[in-house]
Design a protein around this motif. Structure first.
Motif, mmCIF file in Angstrom:
data_model
loop_
_atom_site.group_PDB
_atom_site.id
_atom_site.type_symbol
_atom_site.label_atom_id
_atom_site.label_comp_id
_atom_site.label_asym_id
_atom_site.label_seq_id
_atom_site.Cartn_x
_atom_site.Cartn_y
_atom_site.Cartn_z
ATOM 1 N N ASN A 79 32.480 46.511 44.554
ATOM 2 C CA ASN A 79 32.788 45.148 44.113
ATOM 3 C C ASN A 79 34.256 44.844 44.344
ATOM 4 N N LEU A 80 34.717 45.092 45.537
ATOM 5 C CA LEU A 80 36.139 44.982 45.838
ATOM 6 C C LEU A 80 36.646 43.547 45.772
ATOM 7 N N GLU A 81 35.787 42.578 46.054
ATOM 8 C CA GLU A 81 36.233 41.181 46.048
ATOM 9 C C GLU A 81 36.675 40.729 44.659
ATOM 10 N N ASP A 82 36.228 41.412 43.587
ATOM 11 C CA ASP A 82 36.650 41.075 42.232
ATOM 12 C C ASP A 82 38.011 41.666 41.888
ATOM 13 N N HIS A 83 38.476 42.648 42.665
ATOM 14 C CA HIS A 83 39.691 43.378 42.318
ATOM 15 C C HIS A 83 40.855 43.125 43.272
ATOM 16 N N VAL A 84 40.626 42.461 44.393
ATOM 17 C CA VAL A 84 41.701 42.217 45.356
ATOM 18 C C VAL A 84 41.804 40.718 45.623
ATOM 19 N N PRO A 85 42.936 40.269 46.150
ATOM 20 C CA PRO A 85 43.049 38.857 46.507
ATOM 21 C C PRO A 85 42.093 38.498 47.649
ATOM 22 N N SER A 86 41.756 37.232 47.773
ATOM 23 C CA SER A 86 40.752 36.812 48.757
ATOM 24 C C SER A 86 41.201 37.061 50.195
ATOM 25 N N TRP A 87 42.512 37.069 50.450
ATOM 26 C CA TRP A 87 42.977 37.295 51.821
ATOM 27 C C TRP A 87 42.763 38.726 52.268
ATOM 28 N N MET A 88 42.484 39.635 51.333
ATOM 29 C CA MET A 88 42.316 41.036 51.678
ATOM 30 C C MET A 88 40.857 41.415 51.914
ATOM 31 N N THR A 89 39.939 40.506 51.703
ATOM 32 C CA THR A 89 38.522 40.799 51.907
ATOM 33 C C THR A 89 38.163 40.677 53.380
ATOM 34 N N ASN A 90 37.038 41.272 53.772
ATOM 35 C CA ASN A 90 36.667 41.257 55.182
ATOM 36 C C ASN A 90 35.595 40.220 55.503
ATOM 37 N N ARG A 91 35.166 39.427 54.539
ATOM 38 C CA ARG A 91 34.157 38.400 54.794
ATOM 39 C C ARG A 91 34.526 37.158 54.005
#
Length: 173
Positions: free
Chosen positions: A80-92
């Protein structure tokens, strides 16, 4: 005696989990947390460091020797990485169909990539047409690379064989 000594020294090895399952993939438990996480598709070294930091785990600790609570924290944050990192760091970011920002991990990365390529082929976008033809997609040069045909240039051996056959046929007459 040596077997008794080795049994006394191995309480850590008994607790070692050789495989840790995250995102549909088995990770090596004998490596460090950072290195083991970075082998997972969708997670690089920078993201692996961030996952270890968010889970309050030493990035240089052996992954298979972590407590169950620490393992569960690492698995939860990695999936659930999208809950813990900023949106610019996600891959989708801004998914085509849902519009949501997510971070794909494991086999989901390859599945979504294939799905996106098939969608481009169906709508016949420029990139989709290049994918269909098997050509370079991202603007690389194609004058001298990416050739799919067989030999390039002159095949000297083949010419010599043909000349020898012609001479043999000319001598027989």
């Amino acid at each position: 005696m040596s077997t008794e000594e080795s049994q006394d020294d191995s309480p850590e090895e008994e607790d070692l989990q050789y495989f840790v399952r995250i995102g549909g993939a088995d990770l090596d438990g004998t490596k460090t947390v950072e290195r083991s996480l970075s082998e997972l598709d969708g997670i690089g070294t920078r993201t692996a460091r961030l996952v270890a930091e968010k889970a309050d785990v030493d990035k240089n600790a052996t992954f298979g020797l972590l407590d169950e609570d620490d393992l569960d924290a690492v698995v939860d944050i990695a999936e659930n990485l999208e809950d813990h990192v900023p949106s610019w760091m996600t891959n989708r970011q801004n998914d085509f169909y849902s519009g949501e920002t997510t971070h794909l991990v494991g086999t989901d990365v390859n599945e979504k990539r294939r799905h996106d390529i098939n969608r481009m082929k169906i709508i016949e976008s420029y990139k989709g047409v290049r994918h269909k033809r098997g050509q370079k997609v991202r603007g690389q040069r194609t004058k001298s690379t990416g050739r799919s045909e067989g030999t390039i240039g002159v095949n000297v051996e083949e010419i010599r064989e043909e000349m020898a056959e012609e001479e043999a046929a000319g001598d027989e007459e």
